[in-house]
Scaffold this motif. Structure first.
Motif, PDB file in Angstrom:
ATOM      1  N   ILE A   1       0.842  -1.198   0.000  1.00 38.05           N
ATOM      2  CA  ILE A   1       0.000   0.000   0.000  1.00 38.05           C
ATOM      3  C   ILE A   1       0.876   1.246   0.000  1.00 38.05           C
ATOM      4  O   ILE A   1       0.638   2.185  -0.762  1.00 38.05           O
ATOM      5  N   LYS A   2       1.893   1.246   0.837  1.00 39.34           N
ATOM      6  CA  LYS A   2       2.815   2.387   0.885  1.00 39.34           C
ATOM      7  C   LYS A   2       3.485   2.603  -0.458  1.00 39.34           C
ATOM      8  O   LYS A   2       3.664   3.737  -0.897  1.00 39.34           O
ATOM      9  N   ARG A   3       3.840   1.506  -1.122  1.00 39.30           N
ATOM     10  CA  ARG A   3       4.507   1.597  -2.419  1.00 39.30           C
ATOM     11  C   ARG A   3       3.603   2.250  -3.459  1.00 39.30           C
ATOM     12  O   ARG A   3       4.044   3.113  -4.221  1.00 39.30           O
ATOM     13  N   ILE A   4       2.333   1.884  -3.467  1.00 38.28           N
ATOM     14  CA  ILE A   4       1.389   2.457  -4.432  1.00 38.28           C
ATOM     15  C   ILE A   4       1.196   3.943  -4.161  1.00 38.28           C
ATOM     16  O   ILE A   4       1.199   4.759  -5.091  1.00 38.28           O
ATOM     17  N   VAL A   5       1.039   4.324  -2.907  1.00 34.56           N
ATOM     18  CA  VAL A   5       0.827   5.734  -2.568  1.00 34.56           C
ATOM     19  C   VAL A   5       2.064   6.557  -2.918  1.00 34.56           C
ATOM     20  O   VAL A   5       1.951   7.650  -3.479  1.00 34.56           O
ATOM     21  N   ARG A   6       3.236   6.022  -2.628  1.00 32.31           N
ATOM     22  CA  ARG A   6       4.475   6.726  -3.014  1.00 32.31           C
ATOM     23  C   ARG A   6       4.552   6.895  -4.526  1.00 32.31           C
ATOM     24  O   ARG A   6       4.918   7.956  -5.029  1.00 32.31           O
ATOM     25  N   LEU A   7       4.196   5.848  -5.247  1.00 28.88           N
ATOM     26  CA  LEU A   7       4.197   5.904  -6.708  1.00 28.88           C
ATOM     27  C   LEU A   7       3.203   6.952  -7.208  1.00 28.88           C
ATOM     28  O   LEU A   7       3.488   7.679  -8.159  1.00 28.88           O
ATOM     29  N   GLN A   8       2.065   7.068  -6.548  1.00 28.86           N
ATOM     30  CA  GLN A   8       1.084   8.087  -6.936  1.00 28.86           C
ATOM     31  C   GLN A   8       1.654   9.490  -6.737  1.00 28.86           C
ATOM     32  O   GLN A   8       1.450  10.363  -7.587  1.00 28.86           O
ATOM     33  N   PHE A   9       2.347   9.707  -5.642  1.00 27.69           N
ATOM     34  CA  PHE A   9       2.958  11.013  -5.412  1.00 27.69           C
ATOM     35  C   PHE A   9       4.052  11.301  -6.452  1.00 27.69           C
ATOM     36  O   PHE A   9       4.149  12.421  -6.961  1.00 27.69           O
ATOM     37  N   VAL A  10       4.853  10.300  -6.767  1.00 25.97           N
ATOM     38  CA  VAL A  10       5.907  10.480  -7.768  1.00 25.97           C
ATOM     39  C   VAL A  10       5.300  10.791  -9.129  1.00 25.97           C
ATOM     40  O   VAL A  10       5.747  11.706  -9.835  1.00 25.97           O
ATOM     41  N   LEU A  11       4.274  10.048  -9.517  1.00 23.42           N
ATOM     42  CA  LEU A  11       3.635  10.286 -10.812  1.00 23.42           C
ATOM     43  C   LEU A  11       2.942  11.650 -10.855  1.00 23.42           C
ATOM     44  O   LEU A  11       2.895  12.289 -11.913  1.00 23.42           O
TER      45      LEU A  11
END
Length: 123
Positions: A6-16
């Motif tokens: 879950i943390k990985r997806i949220v971090r990826l959303q912020f990066v994108l």
């Protein structure tokens, strides 16, 4: 939000979201409207996702029926909040670049698909 997936997806959303803002800023040639629009597009995905996580994972250990009910409730709230954010942005932000807004939105939504493709290394 304890699970690393879950943390990985949220971090990826912020990066994108940051990528979308940078691309819109470059393509906007000095206009801040595109960058702000891309940021709003990213936030239209991130804010409901964070609320989903809060609701769906509020019950750490329970029966499968209770867990499924929490996920259904979280998805309904996420859907309604997404629609509300779309409405607010499109009705009240007059200088918005609709193309940049939806491009930012679509790029950040793709984080869910990218998340499925990224392999987690087990230690």
């Amino acid at each position: 939000m304890a699970k690393p997936e879950i943390k990985r997806i949220v971090r990826l959303q912020f990066v994108l979201t940051a990528v979308a803002v940078l691309i819109a800023a470059v393509l906007g040639q000095g206009s801040i409207s595109g960058a702000v629009s891309a940021l709003l597009g990213g936030l239209t995905v991130i804010l409901p996702a964070l609320l989903y996580i809060r609701i769906a994972y509020s019950v750490p250990r329970a029966s499968p029926a209770v867990l499924m009910k929490a996920h259904y409730k979280a998805e309904a709230v996420k859907f309604v909040l997404t629609i509300l954010i779309f409405a607010v942005v499109l009705l009240f932000f007059k200088d918005i670049s609709v193309a940049a807004y939806f491009a930012g939105y679509m790029l950040v939504v793709s984080a869910y698909w990218f998340g499925l493709l990224i392999k987690i290394e087990k230690k």
